[in-house]
Design an enzyme around this catalytic site. Structure first.
Site, PDB file in Angstrom:
ATOM      1  N   TYR A 128       0.840  -1.198   0.000  1.00 44.43           N
ATOM      2  CA  TYR A 128       0.000   0.000   0.000  1.00 44.43           C
ATOM      3  C   TYR A 128       0.875   1.249   0.000  1.00 44.43           C
ATOM      4  O   TYR A 128       0.700   2.151  -0.827  1.00 44.43           O
ATOM      5  CB  TYR A 128      -0.931   0.009   1.215  1.00 44.43           C
ATOM      6  CG  TYR A 128      -1.560   1.359   1.463  1.00 44.43           C
ATOM      7  CD1 TYR A 128      -2.543   1.848   0.607  1.00 44.43           C
ATOM      8  CD2 TYR A 128      -1.161   2.155   2.536  1.00 44.43           C
ATOM      9  CE1 TYR A 128      -3.110   3.095   0.818  1.00 44.43           C
ATOM     10  CE2 TYR A 128      -1.730   3.398   2.753  1.00 44.43           C
ATOM     11  CZ  TYR A 128      -2.698   3.865   1.894  1.00 44.43           C
ATOM     12  OH  TYR A 128      -3.251   5.113   2.096  1.00 44.43           O
ATOM     13  N   ASN A 159      -2.611   9.624  10.571  1.00 43.26           N
ATOM     14  CA  ASN A 159      -3.690   8.777  11.102  1.00 43.26           C
ATOM     15  C   ASN A 159      -4.974   9.592  11.249  1.00 43.26           C
ATOM     16  O   ASN A 159      -5.170  10.269  12.259  1.00 43.26           O
ATOM     17  CB  ASN A 159      -3.280   8.164  12.444  1.00 43.26           C
ATOM     18  CG  ASN A 159      -2.311   7.021  12.268  1.00 43.26           C
ATOM     19  OD1 ASN A 159      -1.160   7.226  11.888  1.00 43.26           O
ATOM     20  ND2 ASN A 159      -2.763   5.808  12.524  1.00 43.26           N
ATOM     21  N   LYS A 208     -15.258   1.141   7.206  1.00 42.81           N
ATOM     22  CA  LYS A 208     -13.881   0.721   6.958  1.00 42.81           C
ATOM     23  C   LYS A 208     -13.467  -0.555   7.699  1.00 42.81           C
ATOM     24  O   LYS A 208     -12.389  -1.089   7.458  1.00 42.81           O
ATOM     25  CB  LYS A 208     -12.912   1.856   7.310  1.00 42.81           C
ATOM     26  CG  LYS A 208     -12.973   3.020   6.335  1.00 42.81           C
ATOM     27  CD  LYS A 208     -12.158   4.212   6.813  1.00 42.81           C
ATOM     28  CE  LYS A 208     -10.671   3.937   6.874  1.00 42.81           C
ATOM     29  NZ  LYS A 208     -10.039   3.813   5.548  1.00 42.81           N
TER      30      LYS A 208
END
Length: 331
Positions: free
Chosen positions: A139, A168, A177
Site C-alpha cells: 500500500y 492517522n 472501513k
C-alpha cells in the site's frame, strides 16, 4: 463549475463532499464503487449532481463528457495496509491515479489527491524528501510510486497538482472501513460493548499503549484540502498531520472519559483507567512485528510555508468531538 470527488462515499471523500456543500457547492459528481452498498450512508445527507461508478468514470472524463470541470479531489483508493494482493493494489492505487491525473492535465483541471504517511514506513523523519521514504507494505509503495511520478510531472505541469500525505485520520463517516477504521472508532465501540479497551503492550522500546502516532481529525483534513482548492497556484506534496505525535493511551483515555461523562461519571487518568481494569494491555502481535510504525509525526514545514496557518485539533479536542458525534448516531 463542476467538481468531481472520487472515493466520494468513502471516509475522507464523503467529508470533502460535505465540506463543499457547506460552502454552497452542489454541482459535484460523486465517483465510487458501491459494491459495499452500506457506504451510501456516508453521502445520504450530501447534495450531489450525479453519481458514477469508478469503472465508467476515467474514460468518460478523458473524453471531456463532463464539460468544464474545476477540480478533482481524488480520494478513491484501497487503503488497507494489510492487503497482500500487489497487482490489485497497483492497479487500483497507481494505474487508476495515473489515468485520472493525465486527464486533469489534458483539460487544465486542478488535481488534489490522497497520498499517505505510509510512504515513510520505517523512517524516523517524516519530511517530504526521497531519503526518508521507506514504505513497509505494498500500500505504502503504491502511494510512493505515484508520488514519484507526480514529482516529475509537476516540473512541467500547467495546472495544479497537490498530494496530501495523510497521517492517522479519524472522524465521522468511517464506519464502513472495518478493521481499517481509526483507533478512536474501535476504542469507542469496544468500550461501549465490553466496558474495556485493549491496547498493545510494550514493543520496540515503547511502553504499554505508548506507541505514538500523529492522529489528525478529518475536520482538519477537509480544511487543508479546501485551502489548496482555493489556491490553485500552489502545487506540491504536503504532509497532512498535526505535527504532534500522541500515544494511543491518549486516544483511549479521551474516548473513555467522553463516554463516562455522558453517563455522569468522573474523568479518570490513564493510570487510573488501567488500575481499574478499564484499559487492558495485550501482547504485541507477531504478525505485525517489523511491519508496524511505532512513531509518526508530520513535519509541517512545507505546509506552513505554503501559507496554511490554521491550528490543528489535538487528540483531546478532536476525539471528544468525534465521540459526541458517534453518540448521536443510531445504534
Amino acid at each position: 463549475m463542476t467538481i468531481i470527488v472520487t472515493g466520494a462515499a468513502g471516509f475522507i471523500g464523503a467529508n470533502i463532499v460535505k465540506g463543499l456543500n457547506e460552502r454552497g457547492e452542489t454541482d459535484i459528481i460523486a465517483v465510487d464503487n458501491l459494491t459495499r452498498a452500506d457506504k451510501f450512508k456516508n453521502i445520504v445527507d450530501c447534495q450531489i449532481s450525479d453519481y458514477l461508478d469508478k469503472t465508467d468514470f476515467v474514460e468518460r472524463f478523458a473524453r471531456g463528457e463532463f464539460g468544464k470541470v474545476r477540480a478533482i479531489f481524488h480520494e478513491g483508493a484501497c487503503s488497507d495496509t494489510m492487503e497482500t494482493d500487489g497487482r490489485y493494489m497497483m492497479d487500483n492505487n497507481y494505474r487508476y491515479s495515473l489515468a485520472v491525473m493525465r486527464a486533469c492535465l489534458d483539460q487544465g483541471v486542478q488535481f488534489l489527491y490522497a497520498s499517505s504517511a505510509a510512504t515513510y514506513g520505517a523512517s524516523e523523519t517524516f519530511r517530504e524528501e526521497p531519503e526518508f521514504e521507506r514504505p513497509l507494505n505494498v500500500y505504502g509503495y503504491s502511494k510512493l510510486l505515484f508520488d514519484q511520478v507526480v514529482r516529475r510531472v509537476m516540473l512541467t505541469a500547467l495546472s495544479q497538482i497537490v498530494g496530501f500525505r495523510y497521517f492517522n485520520v479519524y472522524g465521522p463517516r468511517e464506519q464502513h472501513k472495518g478493521r481499517m477504521a481509526s483507533v478512536a472508532f474501535h476504542n469507542f465501540n469496544q468500550f461501549r460493548s465490553e466496558g474495556t479497551v485493549k491496547l498493545f503492550g510494550e514493543y520496540n522500546g515503547y511502553p504499554q499503549g505508548g506507541q505514538m502516532r500523529d492522529f489528525v481529525s478529518v475536520e482538519d483534513v477537509v480544511k487543508v484540502n479546501l485551502f489548496f482548492f482555493d489556491n490553485p497556484d500552489k502545487s506540491g506534496i504536503f504532509n497532512l498531520g498535526t505535527g504532534r505525535a500522541q500515544p494511543f493511551n491518549d486516544i483511549a483515555t479521551t474516548v473513555m472519559n467522553t463516554l463516562r461523562g455522558a453517563e455522569g461519571k468522573p474523568a479518570l487518568s490513564t493510570e487510573e483507567l488501567a488500575q481499574e481494569g478499564l484499559i487492558e494491555y495485550v501482547k504485541f502481535p507477531d504478525a505485525l512485528r517489523g511491519k508496524y510504525q511505532c512513531f509518526t509525526q508530520a513535519d509541517q514545514s512545507r505546509l506552513r510555508a505554503a501559507g496554511y496557518t490554521a491550528p490543528f485539533l489535538t487528540v483531546q479536542e478532536g476525539v471528544e468531538r468525534y465521540c459526541q458525534w458517534l453518540l448521536k448516531q443510531p445504534v
